[in-house]
Design a protein around this motif. Structure first.
Motif, PDB file in Angstrom:
ATOM      1  N   GLU A 201      23.748  -2.708  53.355  1.00  0.00           N
ATOM      2  CA  GLU A 201      24.227  -2.050  54.561  1.00  0.00           C
ATOM      3  C   GLU A 201      24.680  -3.110  55.536  1.00  0.00           C
ATOM      4  OE1 GLU A 201      21.723   0.577  56.912  1.00  0.00           O
ATOM      5  OE2 GLU A 201      21.791   1.984  55.256  1.00  0.00           O
ATOM      6  N   GLU A 202      25.884  -2.960  56.042  1.00  0.00           N
ATOM      7  CA  GLU A 202      26.428  -3.916  57.003  1.00  0.00           C
ATOM      8  C   GLU A 202      26.333  -5.345  56.474  1.00  0.00           C
ATOM      9  OE1 GLU A 202      24.509  -3.220  60.762  1.00  0.00           O
ATOM     10  OE2 GLU A 202      24.921  -1.075  60.677  1.00  0.00           O
ATOM     11  N   GLY A 203      26.579  -5.509  55.182  1.00  0.00           N
ATOM     12  CA  GLY A 203      26.605  -6.827  54.577  1.00  0.00           C
ATOM     13  C   GLY A 203      25.256  -7.466  54.296  1.00  0.00           C
ATOM     14  N   ALA A 204      24.167  -6.718  54.507  1.00  0.00           N
ATOM     15  CA  ALA A 204      22.837  -7.275  54.264  1.00  0.00           C
ATOM     16  C   ALA A 204      21.978  -6.249  53.538  1.00  0.00           C
ATOM     17  CB  ALA A 204      22.174  -7.665  55.583  1.00  0.00           C
ATOM     18  N   PRO A 205      21.150  -6.720  52.583  1.00  0.00           N
ATOM     19  CA  PRO A 205      20.262  -5.778  51.893  1.00  0.00           C
ATOM     20  C   PRO A 205      19.138  -5.316  52.812  1.00  0.00           C
ATOM     21  CG  PRO A 205      19.862  -8.019  51.140  1.00  0.00           C
ATOM     22  CD  PRO A 205      21.010  -8.076  52.100  1.00  0.00           C
ATOM     23  N   ARG A 206      18.752  -4.039  52.653  1.00  0.00           N
ATOM     24  CA  ARG A 206      17.682  -3.457  53.451  1.00  0.00           C
ATOM     25  C   ARG A 206      16.914  -2.462  52.592  1.00  0.00           C
ATOM     26  NH1 ARG A 206      19.970  -3.857  58.987  1.00  0.00           N
ATOM     27  NH2 ARG A 206      22.000  -4.752  58.676  1.00  0.00           N
ATOM     28  N   LEU A 207      15.615  -2.352  52.836  1.00  0.00           N
ATOM     29  CA  LEU A 207      14.780  -1.369  52.150  1.00  0.00           C
ATOM     30  C   LEU A 207      14.579  -0.172  53.071  1.00  0.00           C
ATOM     31  CD1 LEU A 207      11.734  -3.250  50.566  1.00  0.00           C
ATOM     32  CD2 LEU A 207      13.493  -1.977  49.365  1.00  0.00           C
ATOM     33  N   SER A 208      14.959   0.999  52.587  1.00  0.00           N
ATOM     34  CA  SER A 208      14.670   2.223  53.334  1.00  0.00           C
ATOM     35  C   SER A 208      13.197   2.571  53.154  1.00  0.00           C
ATOM     36  CB  SER A 208      15.538   3.367  52.809  1.00  0.00           C
ATOM     37  OG  SER A 208      15.146   3.695  51.476  1.00  0.00           O
ATOM     38  N   PHE A 209      12.701   3.520  53.934  1.00  0.00           N
ATOM     39  CA  PHE A 209      11.315   3.976  53.760  1.00  0.00           C
ATOM     40  C   PHE A 209      11.120   4.487  52.339  1.00  0.00           C
ATOM     41  CE2 PHE A 209       9.226   4.917  58.106  1.00  0.00           C
ATOM     42  CZ  PHE A 209       9.705   3.725  58.630  1.00  0.00           C
ATOM     43  N   ASN A 210      12.072   5.267  51.826  1.00  0.00           N
ATOM     44  CA  ASN A 210      11.947   5.809  50.465  1.00  0.00           C
ATOM     45  C   ASN A 210      11.935   4.700  49.417  1.00  0.00           C
ATOM     46  OD1 ASN A 210      11.811   8.455  51.340  1.00  0.00           O
ATOM     47  ND2 ASN A 210      13.996   8.820  51.089  1.00  0.00           N
ATOM     48  N   ALA A 211      12.810   3.710  49.582  1.00  0.00           N
ATOM     49  CA  ALA A 211      12.863   2.600  48.628  1.00  0.00           C
ATOM     50  C   ALA A 211      11.572   1.779  48.693  1.00  0.00           C
ATOM     51  CB  ALA A 211      14.072   1.719  48.906  1.00  0.00           C
ATOM     52  N   PHE A 212      11.036   1.596  49.890  1.00  0.00           N
ATOM     53  CA  PHE A 212       9.774   0.872  50.046  1.00  0.00           C
ATOM     54  C   PHE A 212       8.651   1.605  49.323  1.00  0.00           C
ATOM     55  CE2 PHE A 212       5.771   0.319  52.437  1.00  0.00           C
ATOM     56  CZ  PHE A 212       5.584  -1.042  52.252  1.00  0.00           C
ATOM     57  N   ASN A 213       8.576   2.925  49.514  1.00  0.00           N
ATOM     58  CA  ASN A 213       7.543   3.719  48.838  1.00  0.00           C
ATOM     59  C   ASN A 213       7.669   3.598  47.325  1.00  0.00           C
ATOM     60  OD1 ASN A 213       6.179   4.703  51.089  1.00  0.00           O
ATOM     61  ND2 ASN A 213       7.559   6.425  51.323  1.00  0.00           N
ATOM     62  N   LYS A 214       8.896   3.680  46.831  1.00  0.00           N
ATOM     63  CA  LYS A 214       9.141   3.571  45.394  1.00  0.00           C
ATOM     64  C   LYS A 214       8.748   2.183  44.884  1.00  0.00           C
ATOM     65  CE  LYS A 214      12.778   4.215  41.964  1.00  0.00           C
ATOM     66  NZ  LYS A 214      14.198   4.537  41.745  1.00  0.00           N
ATOM     67  N   MET A 215       9.140   1.151  45.620  1.00  0.00           N
ATOM     68  CA  MET A 215       8.828  -0.209  45.216  1.00  0.00           C
ATOM     69  C   MET A 215       7.315  -0.433  45.163  1.00  0.00           C
ATOM     70  SD  MET A 215       9.417  -3.839  47.096  1.00  0.00           S
ATOM     71  CE  MET A 215       7.990  -3.481  48.115  1.00  0.00           C
ATOM     72  N   VAL A 216       6.611  -0.033  46.208  1.00  0.00           N
ATOM     73  CA  VAL A 216       5.160  -0.237  46.254  1.00  0.00           C
ATOM     74  C   VAL A 216       4.481   0.543  45.130  1.00  0.00           C
ATOM     75  CG1 VAL A 216       3.083   0.195  47.623  1.00  0.00           C
ATOM     76  CG2 VAL A 216       5.096  -0.798  48.704  1.00  0.00           C
ATOM     77  N   THR A 217       4.895   1.778  44.927  1.00  0.00           N
ATOM     78  CA  THR A 217       4.305   2.611  43.887  1.00  0.00           C
ATOM     79  C   THR A 217       4.508   2.009  42.502  1.00  0.00           C
ATOM     80  OG1 THR A 217       4.662   4.572  45.244  1.00  0.00           O
ATOM     81  CG2 THR A 217       4.301   4.941  42.897  1.00  0.00           C
ATOM     82  N   GLN A 218       5.688   1.459  42.262  1.00  0.00           N
ATOM     83  CA  GLN A 218       5.998   0.918  40.940  1.00  0.00           C
ATOM     84  C   GLN A 218       5.539  -0.527  40.753  1.00  0.00           C
ATOM     85  OE1 GLN A 218      10.222   1.565  40.471  1.00  0.00           O
ATOM     86  NE2 GLN A 218       9.939   3.731  40.003  1.00  0.00           N
ATOM     87  N   GLN A 219       5.609  -1.327  41.801  1.00  0.00           N
ATOM     88  CA  GLN A 219       5.372  -2.757  41.655  1.00  0.00           C
ATOM     89  C   GLN A 219       3.954  -3.216  42.009  1.00  0.00           C
ATOM     90  OE1 GLN A 219       7.479  -4.952  40.268  1.00  0.00           O
ATOM     91  NE2 GLN A 219       8.915  -3.285  39.901  1.00  0.00           N
TER      92      GLN A 219
END
Length: 98
Positions: free
Chosen positions: A27-45
């Motif tokens: 987004e706007e040339g920089a990577p960002r974690l949304s709340f949903n992506a953060f939840n998915k990452m924590v749950t999986q990783q």
């Protein structure tokens, strides 16, 4: 000329960066974690830490320094440090028990 192999620490940092980029959106040339992506990452990783984290939404809000509902890499790096600290503390407690 072949590049020298990465040290263990360099490889580990590279893995942490890769995981962030796998879950982040651009987004706007920089990577960002949304709340949903953060939840998915924590749950999986880091599923073993879920019992200690409490509310993931509250954790995300506490990490989101600029309160934009996204985690930039520097904010994500803080949570990585918190997970590392939890592992270290658990290991220290185990050593002290013996």
């Amino acid at each position: 000329m072949a590049a020298e192999p990465l040290t263990e620490l360099e490889a580990a940092i590279g893995t942490i960066m890769d995981i962030y980029h796998n879950y982040a959106i651009m987004e706007e040339g920089a990577p960002r974690l949304s709340f949903n992506a953060f939840n998915k990452m924590v749950t999986q990783q880091v599923p073993h830490f879920l019992k200690d984290v409490g509310s993931l939404d509250e954790k995300m809000k506490s990490l989101d320094v600029n309160q934009d509902s996204e985690l930039k890499f520097n904010e994500y790096w803080r949570v990585t440090g918190e997970f590392a600290k939890a592992i270290w503390e658990e290991n220290v407690l185990e050593v002290l028990k013996t």
